[in-house]
Design an enzyme around this catalytic site. Sequence first.
Site, PDB file in Angstrom:
ATOM      1  CG  HIS A  15       4.564  24.368  13.057  1.00 18.57           C
ATOM      2  ND1 HIS A  15       5.108  25.557  13.465  1.00 18.57           N
ATOM      3  CD2 HIS A  15       3.585  24.695  12.172  1.00 18.57           C
ATOM      4  CE1 HIS A  15       4.485  26.556  12.877  1.00 18.57           C
ATOM      5  NE2 HIS A  15       3.551  26.062  12.084  1.00 18.57           N
ATOM      6  CG  HIS A  57       5.687  30.327   6.960  1.00 21.55           C
ATOM      7  ND1 HIS A  57       5.768  31.670   7.255  1.00 21.55           N
ATOM      8  CD2 HIS A  57       4.641  29.841   7.682  1.00 21.55           C
ATOM      9  CE1 HIS A  57       4.808  31.983   8.124  1.00 21.55           C
ATOM     10  NE2 HIS A  57       4.122  30.893   8.401  1.00 21.55           N
TER      11      HIS A  57
HETATM   12  O1  G3P Z   1      -1.041  25.083  10.005  1.00 20.43           O
HETATM   13  C1  G3P Z   1      -0.842  25.608  11.268  1.00 20.43           C
HETATM   14  C2  G3P Z   1       0.181  26.715  11.261  1.00 20.43           C
HETATM   15  O2  G3P Z   1       1.251  26.330  10.448  1.00 20.43           O
HETATM   16  C3  G3P Z   1      -0.387  28.022  10.795  1.00 20.43           C
HETATM   17  O3  G3P Z   1       0.504  29.072  10.951  1.00 20.43           O
HETATM   18  O4  G3P Z   1       2.110  30.728  10.126  1.00 20.43           O
HETATM   19  O5  G3P Z   1       2.935  28.594  11.035  1.00 20.43           O
HETATM   20  O6  G3P Z   1       1.798  28.626   8.835  1.00 20.43           O
HETATM   21  P1  G3P Z   1       1.892  29.254  10.203  1.00 20.43           P
HETATM   22 MG    MG Z   2       1.736  26.499   8.337  1.00 21.96          MG
END
Ligand code: G3P
Ligand code: MG
Length: 246
Positions: A15, A57
């Site tokens: 992630h 992000h």
């Molecule tokens: O793509 C999955 C996840 O990254 C979505 O949430 O806020 O971490 O971008 P966020």
């Molecule tokens: Mg994301």
Amino acid sequence: MHTLPPWPYPFWIAHRGAGKLAPENTLAAFRAGQVLGYRMAECDVTLSADEQPFLLHDATLERTTDGRGVAAEHAWSALAGLDAGAWHGPRFRGERLPTLEALADHARHSGLLLNLELKPGPGQAARTGAVVAREVARLWADLTPPLLSSFECASLEAARAAVESLPRALLLERLTPGWLDTARDLGCAAVVVHCGALDVAAITRAHEAGLRVLSYTVNRAAEARRLQAAGIDGLITDAVDRFAPD
Ligand code: G3P
Ligand code: MG
């Protein structure tokens, strides 16, 4: 038994790169995941005011850079020099916001596969989908294409209109009414659903509709085991130092 279309991606996905071990959405973060055996990473793509696609992000710059304000209001020339690493720790000082082009170069040289989450700035949903899809088609022309995902239907629609052949996934925090029809109508290959919203019935329904199911952000071993037993196709995790990919 349902047959799903071929899926070129591995099960485990880091992630925001490996955004807990190194500053999220930087090349240092991708490298940190790859050192631990991760062959695929999720990251967030947005546009500068002059439509340069780059990784970030948040809508604003403060949390993960030394810049200030709304990212989408700055030209790339102003964003390119920001420090995107020092906030995480002194050894990452000087890490930059990667452009999509820099990420493609890294993917080409290291074999990294990607899930690009379309993260539009205010009012930029369609524009972000279209610009990123066109750039992805150009930069990844001879590589396995990234999976494009988004919470924004307008981004996925625009990506489809720009380059229909790229694989897309609808991101869902909850299973809202009509979620499966929405994903199908957008021509998605997958849904990416918050782990708390998924059970075996939902995964089975998606599979029967021809869609893969991924889940975010899965950081506990018990949750990973539950979803694996339920037939999940992939997990996005921050806990890259806990889960060893195949
Ligand atoms: O793509 C999955 C996840 O990254 C979505 O949430 O806020 O971490 O971008 P966020
Ligand atoms: Mg994301």
